[in-house]
Write an enzyme that holds these catalytic residues in place. Structure first.
Site, PDB file in Angstrom:
ATOM      1  N   SER A 136      -0.532  -5.086   4.584  1.00  0.00           N
ATOM      2  CA  SER A 136      -0.657  -5.529   5.966  1.00  0.00           C
ATOM      3  C   SER A 136      -0.540  -4.344   6.899  1.00  0.00           C
ATOM      4  O   SER A 136       0.386  -3.532   6.781  1.00  0.00           O
ATOM      5  CB  SER A 136       0.430  -6.546   6.310  1.00  0.00           C
ATOM      6  OG  SER A 136       0.428  -6.835   7.695  1.00  0.00           O
ATOM      7  N   GLY A 167       0.833  -1.206   0.000  1.00  0.00           N
ATOM      8  CA  GLY A 167       0.000   0.000   0.000  1.00  0.00           C
ATOM      9  C   GLY A 167       0.860   1.246   0.000  1.00  0.00           C
ATOM     10  O   GLY A 167       1.724   1.417  -0.855  1.00  0.00           O
ATOM     11  N   ILE A 188       7.700  10.917  -5.547  1.00  0.00           N
ATOM     12  CA  ILE A 188       6.306  10.802  -5.993  1.00  0.00           C
ATOM     13  C   ILE A 188       6.233  10.856  -7.517  1.00  0.00           C
ATOM     14  O   ILE A 188       5.482  10.119  -8.155  1.00  0.00           O
ATOM     15  CB  ILE A 188       5.446  11.929  -5.394  1.00  0.00           C
ATOM     16  CG1 ILE A 188       5.308  11.743  -3.885  1.00  0.00           C
ATOM     17  CG2 ILE A 188       4.066  11.966  -6.043  1.00  0.00           C
ATOM     18  CD1 ILE A 188       4.349  10.686  -3.461  1.00  0.00           C
ATOM     19  N   LEU A 209       9.698   2.593  -4.092  1.00  0.00           N
ATOM     20  CA  LEU A 209      10.982   2.121  -3.573  1.00  0.00           C
ATOM     21  C   LEU A 209      11.342   0.739  -4.083  1.00  0.00           C
ATOM     22  O   LEU A 209      12.521   0.365  -4.076  1.00  0.00           O
ATOM     23  CB  LEU A 209      10.952   2.121  -2.041  1.00  0.00           C
ATOM     24  CG  LEU A 209      10.746   3.491  -1.386  1.00  0.00           C
ATOM     25  CD1 LEU A 209      10.645   3.332   0.126  1.00  0.00           C
ATOM     26  CD2 LEU A 209      11.855   4.452  -1.763  1.00  0.00           C
ATOM     27  N   GLU A 226      15.546  16.561  -4.789  1.00  0.00           N
ATOM     28  CA  GLU A 226      14.742  17.377  -5.696  1.00  0.00           C
ATOM     29  C   GLU A 226      13.285  16.884  -5.752  1.00  0.00           C
ATOM     30  O   GLU A 226      12.583  17.117  -6.727  1.00  0.00           O
ATOM     31  CB  GLU A 226      15.362  17.384  -7.097  1.00  0.00           C
ATOM     32  CG  GLU A 226      16.574  18.299  -7.230  1.00  0.00           C
ATOM     33  CD  GLU A 226      16.216  19.782  -7.264  1.00  0.00           C
ATOM     34  OE1 GLU A 226      15.013  20.105  -7.326  1.00  0.00           O
ATOM     35  OE2 GLU A 226      17.151  20.617  -7.243  1.00  0.00           O
ATOM     36  N   LYS A 281       4.025  24.722  -2.501  1.00  0.00           N
ATOM     37  CA  LYS A 281       5.473  24.740  -2.664  1.00  0.00           C
ATOM     38  C   LYS A 281       5.861  25.489  -3.932  1.00  0.00           C
ATOM     39  O   LYS A 281       5.463  25.109  -5.024  1.00  0.00           O
ATOM     40  CB  LYS A 281       5.986  23.290  -2.712  1.00  0.00           C
ATOM     41  CG  LYS A 281       7.480  23.174  -2.981  1.00  0.00           C
ATOM     42  CD  LYS A 281       7.891  21.712  -3.057  1.00  0.00           C
ATOM     43  CE  LYS A 281       9.352  21.582  -3.469  1.00  0.00           C
ATOM     44  NZ  LYS A 281       9.783  20.186  -3.596  1.00  0.00           N
ATOM     45  N   THR A 315      11.685  14.013  -6.121  1.00  0.00           N
ATOM     46  CA  THR A 315      11.290  13.244  -7.311  1.00  0.00           C
ATOM     47  C   THR A 315      10.631  11.910  -6.987  1.00  0.00           C
ATOM     48  O   THR A 315      10.222  11.190  -7.902  1.00  0.00           O
ATOM     49  CB  THR A 315      12.529  12.973  -8.197  1.00  0.00           C
ATOM     50  OG1 THR A 315      13.561  12.379  -7.400  1.00  0.00           O
ATOM     51  CG2 THR A 315      13.045  14.271  -8.804  1.00  0.00           C
ATOM     52  N   THR A 365       2.006   5.220  -0.338  1.00  0.00           N
ATOM     53  CA  THR A 365       1.831   6.177  -1.436  1.00  0.00           C
ATOM     54  C   THR A 365       1.885   5.482  -2.789  1.00  0.00           C
ATOM     55  O   THR A 365       1.028   5.690  -3.644  1.00  0.00           O
ATOM     56  CB  THR A 365       2.923   7.258  -1.368  1.00  0.00           C
ATOM     57  OG1 THR A 365       2.846   7.912  -0.104  1.00  0.00           O
ATOM     58  CG2 THR A 365       2.733   8.279  -2.475  1.00  0.00           C
ATOM     59  N   ALA A 366       2.901   4.629  -2.994  1.00  0.00           N
ATOM     60  CA  ALA A 366       3.073   3.982  -4.294  1.00  0.00           C
ATOM     61  C   ALA A 366       1.906   3.058  -4.615  1.00  0.00           C
ATOM     62  O   ALA A 366       1.347   3.091  -5.719  1.00  0.00           O
ATOM     63  CB  ALA A 366       4.388   3.211  -4.334  1.00  0.00           C
TER      64      ALA A 366
END
Length: 502
Positions: free
Chosen positions: A40, A14, A347, A334, A343, A79, A345, A16-17
């Site tokens: 999990s 699960g 997301i 990841l 920088e 931002k 990157t 963010t990715a």
């Protein structure tokens, strides 16, 4: 062909990715695909607060997300860019901002006219001609498409947000679109004995979850892409020496800034990401140049507010998988590789992987040519971002620590050597295929880190000195006036997208 059609897709992991993939693929791949996600509650996520780049707005628009609701639900803020402190020298700072700088003339970049004016005695920085920079200096923000009736572009921006809340926000979106969440910890991966393709994952409960295609979002361990398929990893730590980070949230100590901060220390750097309810902090460092206890103390000594928990250590190896798509598995986040968040990157690379996968998604079994093309595109993008991050480290004038001296003296990729040489000699820039960062980004970091071009484009001499002075003066006045009329960042967030109480 119909029998081999991909009908079931499983997202493994699960965070963010995982939820970003589930949300986007449920939107873009149609109703004929059954999408499930297994995660999990026993396994935490790495996310500690995320800073993004403007490309995330393309995804948000495609998903038809309401910006104000999205910012509010994720305790977010806006931002304008990233401030780099102590990177060139101790005490030196510059802003890599997202907005355009000045105005191009005769198809020639603005900075060539600025370089000529500097040769004639103009003491203003390049950044003085950018509304993003001026707004950041004053702590102001509002979405602004144009600067009045002038031809100058307005505010370009991205977001800061809480990664855990962002995952929850996307989970709600995905589940409303029919994605099924399966709770459980994966204990085994089953593969086809002939093709080697993944056929199912087995949960601790004994349940087997089958699928035709898999998205591996299992984090650093790469449960499918590496654990099962043994894809291999390309290690880049000889260029990017940092291999660890401590992360800790802290109380906000003042008005939330409309930009990220990156503060260089003796053996790495520190991030500050301002959210509505807290500030995300981290210290990225090299264990070859400092020990963990010292790195932890450096982080705690440089917080602006009181820490809200104990610092958490994250170990990583900078680099990427040798294949992002192997057999019937695509790795995102990841699981696909790691480039430190200098920088912002992380997301974007998830988003980029999804946006490349959708048009290349296979109809059925096979798809080797599709996988090759996906791997080619993603590999190039990772390498371009890698070079841009190396640039920050390599171009430094610091003599106060072995870490910075070694970064300056190390050999760097030939692609980066050529880019720096061209800019140093002539002030020229060029944009390569799959290069995420624009000419404006390369310009700001190369100037900010200390490259002064030896020449400018000769077309800049076609403008008279009087006209050049008036041209630059007009831009400066428009930029200053526009920024001064914006509300404070804090007031804009409070009035338009305050986070829900509690």
């Amino acid at each position: 062909m119909e029998n081999s059609r991909i009908k079931r897709l499983l997202v493994v992991g699960g965070g963010t990715a995982g939820w970003m993939a589930a949300a986007a693929l449920s939107k873009f791949l149609g109703e004929g695909l059954e999408i499930s996600l297994v995660e999990s509650d026993q396994i935490g996520i790495v996310g500690v607060g995320e800073a993004t780049i403007p490309q995330i707005k393309h995804l948000n628009r495609a998903l038809e997300l309401d910006e104000r609701k999205f910012v509010a639900r994720t305790q977010g803020s806006f931002k304008l860019g990233i401030e780099f402190q102590n990177w060139r020298q101790k005490g030196h700072a510059y802003l890599h901002n997202f907005g355009s700088i000045g105005l191009n003339v005769n198809s020639t970049h603005f900075h060539h006219y600025w370089l000529r004016s500097r040769a004639e005695g103009n003491e203003l920085d390049l950044w003085d001609y950018c509304v993003n920079t001026e707004a950041a200096r004053q702590g102001r923000f509002a979405p602004l498409e144009k600067l009045g009736s002038s031809p100058l572009n307005g505010i370009a921006y991205a977001y800061h947000f809480d990664a855990a809340l962002y995952g929850q926000f996307l989970r709600n979106y995905a589940e409303q679109r029919g994605v099924t969440r399966i709770e459980g910890r994966i204990v085994d991966v089953h593969q086809d004995s002939e093709s080697g393709e993944v056929r199912s994952v087995e949960l601790e409960s004994g349940q087997k979850v089958e699928a035709d295609f898999f998205i591996d979002c299992s984090g650093f361990r790469g449960l499918l892409i590496e654990g099962a398929l043994e894809t291999g990893y390309e290690d880049w730590t000889h260029w990017l020496k940092c291999d660890r980070a401590f992360a800790v949230p802290s109380e906000n100590a003042g008005p939330i800034r409309p930009y990220t901060q990156s503060i260089a220390h003796d053996a790495g750097w520190q991030w500050r990401i301002p959210l509505q309810h807290r500030t995300g902090n981290g210290h990225v460092f090299s264990s070859a140049y400092t020990d963990e206890d010292a790195a932890r103390e450096t982080l705690l000594a440089n917080l602006e507010g009181e820490p809200l928990s104990d610092p958490r250590l994250i170990r990583f190896t900078t680099g990427r998988r040798k294949k992002f798509w192997n057999r019937n598995v695509v790795a995102l986040g990841l699981a696909s590789g790691f480039l430190e968040p200098l920088e912002s990157t992380s997301i974007h690379l998830i988003q980029s992987g999804i946006s490349r996968l959708v048009p290349l998604f296979p109809a059925g079994a096979g798809g080797e040519a599709l996988a090759d093309e996906y791997n080619r595109q993603m590999g190039l993008e990772y390498e371009k971002i890698r070079d841009f991050i190396i640039l920050h480290y390599h171009l430094n004038e610091r003599t106060d620590s072995p870490f910075w001296i070694d970064c300056r003296e190390m050999d760097v990729p030939d692609t980066l050597v050529r880019k720096m040489a061209l800019f140093r000699e002539s002030g020229r820039l060029y944009h390569e295929q799959e290069d995420l960062f624009t000419d404006s980004s390369w310009l700001q970091v190369m100037l900010g880190q200390g490259i002064t071009p030896q020449a400018y484009h000769p077309v800049a001499d076609d403008m008279s000195s009087e006209r050049l002075e008036g041209f630059l003066g007009d831009i400066r006045r428009i930029v200053t006036s526009a920024a001064g009329q914006l509300p404070s960042h804090e007031d804009f967030v409070r009035s338009n997208c305050p986070a829900p109480a509690g």
